[in-house]
Design a protein around this motif. Structure first.
Motif, PDB file in Angstrom:
ATOM      1  N   UNK B  35      10.136  16.118  -8.612  1.00  0.00           N
ATOM      2  CA  UNK B  35       8.794  15.633  -8.876  1.00  0.00           C
ATOM      3  C   UNK B  35       8.492  14.470  -7.947  1.00  0.00           C
ATOM      4  N   UNK B  36       7.214  14.356  -7.599  1.00  0.00           N
ATOM      5  CA  UNK B  36       6.747  13.214  -6.845  1.00  0.00           C
ATOM      6  C   UNK B  36       5.869  12.365  -7.750  1.00  0.00           C
ATOM      7  N   UNK B  37       6.122  11.082  -7.774  1.00  0.00           N
ATOM      8  CA  UNK B  37       5.316  10.193  -8.599  1.00  0.00           C
ATOM      9  C   UNK B  37       4.644   9.142  -7.733  1.00  0.00           C
ATOM     10  N   UNK B  38       3.333   9.105  -7.758  1.00  0.00           N
ATOM     11  CA  UNK B  38       2.554   8.095  -7.049  1.00  0.00           C
ATOM     12  C   UNK B  38       1.542   7.501  -8.005  1.00  0.00           C
ATOM     13  N   UNK B  39       1.097   6.275  -7.738  1.00  0.00           N
ATOM     14  CA  UNK B  39       0.099   5.669  -8.630  1.00  0.00           C
ATOM     15  C   UNK B  39      -1.196   6.471  -8.689  1.00  0.00           C
ATOM     16  N   UNK B  40      -1.561   7.077  -7.578  1.00  0.00           N
ATOM     17  CA  UNK B  40      -2.829   7.792  -7.547  1.00  0.00           C
ATOM     18  C   UNK B  40      -2.789   9.175  -8.159  1.00  0.00           C
ATOM     19  N   UNK B  41      -1.715   9.890  -7.967  1.00  0.00           N
ATOM     20  CA  UNK B  41      -1.618  11.282  -8.416  1.00  0.00           C
ATOM     21  C   UNK B  41      -0.745  11.461  -9.644  1.00  0.00           C
TER      22      UNK B  41
END
Lengths: 112, 115
Positions: B35-41
């Motif tokens: 998984x990728x975790x970013x503040x925007x997505x």
């Protein structure tokens, strides 16, 4: 496509009080799993509680309990007797098939 | 038993480079998801491997790839890095994955910064 919505970007609660985090989801499936994960500053995702959709009884895990309303597609998390260590991001997640779908998260602050 | 181990914990790369992240699942677990975790997505599913085969893939460009070895350890590779690839990359392992999974155990993640 399945979606998970958490309408509260941030919440705060006084220590020892109770707080409820909301989660709604959209799916056409009837048998699935729902989860609440906690992500403290250490970043590791920690499973808080899970609910099988076919079970009508709400899951509980010590101070954590859920209110699962299948018809309304709602899955809220109640934290009782909040502790400072409960401060974290909380993610609601839906699982069916081969992957999870996560909500955007709710940042919970616990005030001393 | 040991948990899910991700290495490295932190990584700084420059645009255009490539990077490889590693995930060692819990012993006996055959499913590894990334998984990728970013503040925007937020948290977004990248792909899942089970018994060395990619079983499901999220909506990411072909620059993101992965593989799984016979010991269930998995690697994720990102080529031609872009600034927007800066994120926390989380790996999760489960016994069988998919609809049979009642929970996934997550690693602590790899924080990738692209400069």
């Amino acid at each position: 496509a399945q979606t998970v919505t958490q309408s509260q970007p941030e919440m705060s609660v006084q220590e020892a009080e109770t707080v409820t985090l909301s989660c709604t989801y959209d799916t056409s499936e009837s048998d699935y799993y729902l989860f609440w994960y906690k992500q403290p500053p250490s970043r590791q995702m920690i499973l808080v509680i899970r609910q099988e959709a076919y079970k009508q009884q709400n899951a509980t895990e010590n101070r954590f309990s859920v209110n699962f309303q299948k018809a309304a597609k709602s899955f809220s998390l109640k934290i009782s007797d909040s502790q400072l260590g409960d401060a974290a991001m909380y993610f609601c997640a839906y699982c069916y098939g081969q992957n999870f779908v996560f909500g955007p998260g709710t940042r919970l602050s616990v005030l001393p | 038993k040991a948990g899910v181990t991700q290495t490295p914990r932190y990584l700084i790369k420059t645009r255009g480079q490539q990077v490889t992240l590693s995930c060692s699942p819990i012993s006996g677990h055959r499913s590894v998801s990334w998984y990728q975790q970013t503040p925007g997505q937020g948290l977004q599913f990248l792909f899942e491997y089970f018994s060395e085969t990619q079983r499901n893939k999220g909506n990411f460009p072909g620059r993101f790839s992965g593989r799984q070895f016979s010991n269930s350890r998995s690697e994720m590779n990102v080529s031609t890095l872009e600034l927007g690839d800066s994120a926390l990359y989380l790996c999760a392992s489960s016994l069988r994955g998919g609809a049979w999974s009642t929970e996934a155990f997550f690693g602590q993640g790899t924080r990738l910064t692209v400069v």
